[in-house]
Scaffold this active site. Structure first.
Site, PDB file in Angstrom:
ATOM      1  N   ASP B  91       0.823  -1.214   0.000  1.00 31.91           N
ATOM      2  CA  ASP B  91       0.000   0.000   0.000  1.00 31.91           C
ATOM      3  C   ASP B  91       0.854   1.258   0.000  1.00 31.91           C
ATOM      4  O   ASP B  91       0.583   2.195  -0.730  1.00 31.91           O
ATOM      5  CB  ASP B  91      -0.932   0.004   1.212  1.00 31.91           C
ATOM      6  CG  ASP B  91      -1.860  -1.199   1.199  1.00 31.91           C
ATOM      7  OD1 ASP B  91      -2.293  -1.604   0.102  1.00 31.91           O
ATOM      8  OD2 ASP B  91      -2.138  -1.748   2.270  1.00 31.91           O
ATOM      9  N   HIS B 116       2.180  17.907   1.618  1.00 32.52           N
ATOM     10  CA  HIS B 116       2.079  16.811   0.655  1.00 32.52           C
ATOM     11  C   HIS B 116       2.412  15.468   1.312  1.00 32.52           C
ATOM     12  O   HIS B 116       3.213  15.403   2.235  1.00 32.52           O
ATOM     13  CB  HIS B 116       3.035  17.058  -0.524  1.00 32.52           C
ATOM     14  CG  HIS B 116       2.457  17.968  -1.568  1.00 32.52           C
ATOM     15  ND1 HIS B 116       3.233  18.778  -2.357  1.00 32.52           N
ATOM     16  CD2 HIS B 116       1.175  18.178  -1.953  1.00 32.52           C
ATOM     17  CE1 HIS B 116       2.448  19.468  -3.190  1.00 32.52           C
ATOM     18  NE2 HIS B 116       1.199  19.121  -2.959  1.00 32.52           N
ATOM     19  N   ASP B 236      15.575  21.797  -3.260  1.00 33.67           N
ATOM     20  CA  ASP B 236      14.722  20.933  -4.092  1.00 33.67           C
ATOM     21  C   ASP B 236      15.364  20.669  -5.462  1.00 33.67           C
ATOM     22  O   ASP B 236      15.691  21.597  -6.193  1.00 33.67           O
ATOM     23  CB  ASP B 236      13.393  21.697  -4.255  1.00 33.67           C
ATOM     24  CG  ASP B 236      12.348  20.954  -5.060  1.00 33.67           C
ATOM     25  OD1 ASP B 236      12.623  19.841  -5.554  1.00 33.67           O
ATOM     26  OD2 ASP B 236      11.218  21.502  -5.182  1.00 33.67           O
ATOM     27  N   ASN B 276      -3.938  21.015  -4.274  1.00 29.06           N
ATOM     28  CA  ASN B 276      -3.609  22.278  -4.932  1.00 29.06           C
ATOM     29  C   ASN B 276      -4.733  23.296  -4.689  1.00 29.06           C
ATOM     30  O   ASN B 276      -5.568  23.575  -5.547  1.00 29.06           O
ATOM     31  CB  ASN B 276      -3.385  22.053  -6.425  1.00 29.06           C
ATOM     32  CG  ASN B 276      -2.610  23.211  -7.050  1.00 29.06           C
ATOM     33  OD1 ASN B 276      -2.736  24.353  -6.595  1.00 29.06           O
ATOM     34  ND2 ASN B 276      -1.824  22.926  -8.062  1.00 29.06           N
ATOM     35  N   GLY B 406       5.056  22.565  -9.541  1.00 28.12           N
ATOM     36  CA  GLY B 406       5.245  23.265  -8.267  1.00 28.12           C
ATOM     37  C   GLY B 406       6.710  23.349  -7.871  1.00 28.12           C
ATOM     38  O   GLY B 406       7.031  23.806  -6.775  1.00 28.12           O
ATOM     39  N   HIS B 407       7.590  22.877  -8.761  1.00 28.29           N
ATOM     40  CA  HIS B 407       9.015  22.813  -8.401  1.00 28.29           C
ATOM     41  C   HIS B 407       9.854  23.754  -9.268  1.00 28.29           C
ATOM     42  O   HIS B 407       9.559  23.981 -10.429  1.00 28.29           O
ATOM     43  CB  HIS B 407       9.530  21.381  -8.558  1.00 28.29           C
ATOM     44  CG  HIS B 407       8.848  20.404  -7.651  1.00 28.29           C
ATOM     45  ND1 HIS B 407       9.263  20.172  -6.364  1.00 28.29           N
ATOM     46  CD2 HIS B 407       7.757  19.616  -7.845  1.00 28.29           C
ATOM     47  CE1 HIS B 407       8.467  19.269  -5.808  1.00 28.29           C
ATOM     48  NE2 HIS B 407       7.543  18.917  -6.685  1.00 28.29           N
TER      49      HIS B 407
END
Lengths: 594, 594
Positions: B91, B116, B236, B276, B406-407
């Site tokens: 899972d 997130h 990031d 979002n 988003g990055h």
């Protein structure tokens, strides 16, 4: 010969029909001229042709279409599909050709557009049953023959090699092979002349005005056919969602040259599609220019390079090709390795290099690895994994702007419509949404909506000058090939595999006294793919007790029907396991009587 | 309070260290000024901080990092990973926090960058064992709390809500939350002040000068920190392979408005990421503007919209929101449905609509379906399947230019380096090749190569003003969660599942006489996921005979060791099956003694 005469008579009749049709068409669309109209032409029912896609619609793969007219059948392409993710353990999928088997005597030939797997891959399987004479261009035929040889049936199949521009009479049909551009050399579109009119099948194509090697697509021929009148256009839908034009192969050529120029040190390892002969030629030329030897890895790459160079499709300068074993005899900056595995295939050469399981090539930090390819949908993650493995080994990975598609984008498809001006549009080679987008495009290009057909596999579309209609349905679909088994794995087996893959299984064996009510042994519990048994002893012991209780209850209630006992064990175990683990393993009770 | 005093002492010491360090750095790189140098500063060993990524490196997912200094630990993020394709039946995956459990007393807090799943998803599992006080911004905390409630542990966890700009003292650490832009509201970068210097952790971020709602990223703060001196930047890496800048959310806003304006008829069904919030806000605003009501489908979408509007992150005009049941009470052109399922998830609302298994919504040809999302690698095929299903139902599918990432892309990452001028660069949040590309970028930005660190999970990186070095390794990795089981499925179980999924299994049961050499029953053959038994009767009968021969041979040779008998059956069956089918099912001999 008789066919020829019949064909000529047919052509005469066809002319008359043409005149009738064109008048009608003019009235409807206002876009056709009235050339050939004769006074007093007898109105009779025009000849019809049936178009029956037996595969390749609603999916990319397994292309095969039957054209039927006056009890004669022409088959175009005979490809395989690669299994979907949910077809666990399946090797490949071939089309169900029951309809062709039932009408084998009508078949006049199998015509192939190009040598990609989704157009030729099922040939050996189908030819074992139908043994149709095959017509294809030289490279395409050589690739087909490689397959026939692997299956040991090359000798018994009649192979007819044709050239672009050739017209072949196959019974009532005449097929003209038209030069196109695609990501494999020797691709052809087909102009199929039938008593009902000319049908153009583009095969997979793009318009490349500046191919790296060979000729551009024969647009003049499409225009010529268009001016004479085209009944139907069956065109490639793969890239219909992309605006504009597909870039020329020349762009990739420039980019690869640039990468060679930038990376004068270290080895170059280039992964691409084995069948992209022009790409391979360019890599070889660049290697030669920059003083590098070329080694080739991967069975399919070796096969195609061998075949293509034997046939003259690939020109390899002397002393350029070396064996992989010889790489170590040259400095790194004199080596290019062309390899399979650009799609992240686990068993391909590149994957084995990335995972350090390749016998001859080890990746070193000075290596530059170029993916001259784009991911086929579904392969993204596997490709990404290999890129990471290569990066971990310190190699530089290049994959941007190193590939162009082999399929036409919207403007190219539009151009083919503009040139051929078909009466009917039948989008092919695409998933369902591609076919729908293509249909919209055809309507934008002036094809009346009722003359556009998004077909499903097995649909029988009947076309004539007056109208087109789906008039029937024949058996069609995919047949799963697993090892030697063709068609012996179906939904029940796949569902079992899926269930086993998600939660594993629990087997409960119990031995009962024949005609008695005594448990002689068990229940014993065995599991696979469920949990670590050693860490779950109490869970398994509990399962044993639950199964025992279920069997004992059956004994007490005098139930001797095995099915009921099994159900009882299954239900008890299933509840117990779900409650304790929230999992649903397959539960398999096995009863033995002694 | 004691911590505070210690902190102040630490700061004093730190200043001295700074001076020492900056002189050295100047000599090495020539790029730092000599501000703060003092004559006669005592040279002593500078304070060090350990950075220990326990997850999130070499993969996108499962982000968690420990910072350790003077026997105190600060934990940043605590995310889950979604299972790889080869983790059959799993899972989710959570990080192995053995190291934190062994050092639980040192932990001062858990700080979260944004809400997130790959940053908060493992919190309930880990908090059950560690119960760390959590620090996060308002929306982030609300999303965390939803999870804690689901697991029934909300009450027992200490939750501290912070705002952008807040500084939080956690033992020896001080953490400042800095406003950033990302594809979820309320994302924060962290400036972590330690005795060894300031470490900036960007979290997931992009630079959006024109966000649809709320503030742009606080670049001034990054600049301020940079001018004071930053020890390390952890930024990031997700989009480091993309040139230029990530487009502003405003572009999507304009595009969505355009689609609303184009499609005045029929319903609009928009699939996007539930988290979002800004995207959802814009959809609601457009709906309101075009006189449409908004219904919401999908559990996670309903949850987040509820949470976000309760907290004021989402402003929903009065009478705009309706229940899905009410859709039928409005004309189609007054309806917008926001739904989950943009990644093709099989159980999500959109997938059920596409497959006609949704209880409340049936797709009709006048529907326009917008995918306001891009495929997460690996989901392409599932998304494509759903798009095809929707197209088959006649709906229009729109997915182009309807999403931005988003990055941060390369130029944005460069800007953060330019502003913060870190001594050390530690790329985070990316697969291995992203981290490597990021390292290259950092070197281009003037960070000396030896000051850049591509870490692996479990690495202990020790940094001080003088040097950085990987000095150790702690236990780290993924723990598989399957149903209620955490960690009870490992490689053996997964290998079994894989084998079962590819070829199914064959069970051979045989009952032997105890202490004797007689076969009382069997061998009987049962298969699952192998072939259609009915069509393969002779194959199965052959298998029975082969197994019987193997057992009989054992009996004759007086072999009574079960393991040897089983091996003998296994080998015989395996050879027989391979010869006849070229398949390798799992073979499971089960012996019972009576």
């Amino acid at each position: 010969m008789r066919d020829n005469q019949q064909q000529q008579r047919q052509q005469v009749r066809q002319k008359k029909d043409n005149s009738t049709k064109e008048r009608r068409t003019y009235n409807r669309t206002g876009s056709h001229n009235q050339r050939g109209r004769r006074n007093g032409a007898v109105r009779r029912k025009p000849s019809s042709v049936k178009i029956i896609p037996l595969g390749g619609l609603g999916q990319i793969g397994m292309n095969i279409t039957a054209f039927e007219c006056n009890n004669q059948i022409l088959v175009v392409d005979c490809g395989l599909a690669f299994p979907d993710e949910d077809m666990l353990g399946i090797d490949l999928v071939i089309p169900d050709v029951t309809y062709l088997k039932e009408n084998a005597k009508k078949i006049r030939g199998l015509v192939i557009t190009h040598g990609h797997e989704d157009h030729i891959g099922a040939i050996p399987y189908i030819e074992k049953e139908l043994n149709m004479p095959i017509y294809a261009t030289k490279l395409t035929m050589a690739l087909i023959d490689n397959k026939l040889k692997e299956h040991g049936i090359s000798e018994q199949v009649q192979k007819n090699v044709v050239s672009h521009g050739d017209k072949v009479k196959l019974g009532i049909f005449e097929v003209e092979f038209i030069k196109t551009n695609h990501s494999i050399a020797d691709a052809a579109a087909l102009a199929i002349t039938t008593p009902a009119g000319v049908i153009i099948h583009t095969g997979d194509f793009k318009i490349d005005h500046t191919p790296l090697f060979g000729e551009a697509i024969d647009l003049a021929k499409f225009a010529e056919l268009g001016s004479k009148g085209v009944l139907a256009l069956m065109a490639d839908s793969t890239n219909v969602e992309r605006q504009g034009y597909t870039l020329s192969e020349k762009n990739v050529g420039k980019r690869l040259d640039g990468i060679f120029a930038e990376h004068l040190k270290g080895r170059m390892i280039i992964a691409t599609f084995a069948s992209n002969v022009d790409r391979v030629q360019h890599i070889i030329n660049s290697a030669h220019k920059y003083g590098r030897k070329v080694a080739v890895e991967g069975r399919s790459m070796v096969n195609i390079i061998t075949t293509a160079s034997e046939l003259g499709y690939l020109k390899i300068p002397k002393n350029t090709l070396i064996e992989t074993d010889q790489i170590k005899n040259y400095p790194d900056d004199q080596i290019v390795l062309i390899t399979t595995g650009s799609q992240g295939e686990q068993m391909a050469a590149l994957s084995r290099m990335a995972n350090s399981t390749h016998r001859k090539v080890s990746i070193v930090p000075s290596d530059t690895i170029i993916f001259s390819s784009s991911p086929i949908p579904g392969n993204e993650k596997n490709i990404s994994k290999i890129m990471n493995e290569l990066a971990i080994k310190g190699a530089k990975v290049v994959f941007q702007d190193t590939h162009v598609s082999g399929h036409a984008c919207r403007e190219e498809i539009r151009l083919i419509y503009a040139l051929t001006k078909p009466k009917y549009a039948i989008p092919v080679h695409g998933e369902y949404r591609h076919l729908m987008r293509h249909k919209e495009l055809a309507i934008e290009m002036g094809i009346p909506k009722e003359n556009t057909f998004v077909l499903a596999e097995g649909d029988v579309l009947e076309l004539n000058k007056r109208q087109g209609k789906v008039t029937g349905k024949v058996q069609a679909g995919g047949i799963l090939v697993d090892g030697l088994g063709v068609g012996d794995v179906g939904n029940i087996v796949l569902n079992d595999r899926k269930m086993l893959s998600q939660n594993g299984l629990i087997i409960a064996t119990v031995t009962l006294q024949r005609h008695g009510r005594q448990i002689l042994a068990g229940p014993d519990i065995v599991s696979r793919g469920f949990v670590y048994v050693r860490e779950s002893e109490s869970l398994m012991e509990g399962a044993r007790e639950v199964a025992l209780a279920a069997v004992e209850e059956c004994m007490e209630r005098n139930i001797s029907d095995w099915a009921r006992i099994k159900n009882s064990i299954k239900e008890a175990l299933s509840n117990y396991i779900w409650k304790n683990t929230k999992r649903n393993p397959m539960i398999l009770p096995i009863i033995t009587e002694v």
